[in-house]
Scaffold this active site. Sequence first.
Site, PDB file in Angstrom:
ATOM      1  CE1 TYR A  51      -3.656   2.592   0.825  1.00  0.00           C
ATOM      2  CE2 TYR A  51      -2.117   3.354   2.497  1.00  0.00           C
ATOM      3  CZ  TYR A  51      -3.254   3.543   1.751  1.00  0.00           C
ATOM      4  OH  TYR A  51      -4.007   4.680   1.915  1.00  0.00           O
ATOM      5  CE  LYS A  55      -3.775   5.140  -1.829  1.00  0.00           C
ATOM      6  NZ  LYS A  55      -4.796   5.845  -2.629  1.00  0.00           N
ATOM      7  CB  THR A  86     -14.733   6.051   6.651  1.00  0.00           C
ATOM      8  OG1 THR A  86     -13.780   5.027   7.004  1.00  0.00           O
ATOM      9  CG2 THR A  86     -14.072   7.074   5.724  1.00  0.00           C
TER      10      THR A  86
END
Length: 133
Positions: A51, A55, A86
Amino acid sequence: MGQIETNLVSAYLCCRAAVTAFRKAGSGGRIINVAARHALEPRGGANLTAYTAAKAGVAALSVALGEEVAKDGILVNAVAPSIMDTPANRKSMPNADYAAWPKVEQVAATIVFLASPENAVTRSGIVPVYGKF
């Protein structure tokens, strides 16, 4: 390869399509990608290596492409949020301090500005949107 394909390859393909369309229209445009805090602070991405690398690739893509297409009036930038507030993130981190996380609306407001005609000069930037975290 999932993180690379989901985050970096998809951003590259979308950028390529957008640049093609903007150049064809001849009117310039705005591209805003979504990197992540780990792209700017990779040591924090330990245990999230794929990840973090993906990114970081999105951030580098945004900077390099921004330089390449500025002459066409296309401004390319990226936002780099930290953990966003979230429901899914709250569920996966029930003991976290949610008040410190940037709200989705706050990240969206940054994107809206970068995409707007009011942004006439910002390009090749990676804008941290960390909240208080």
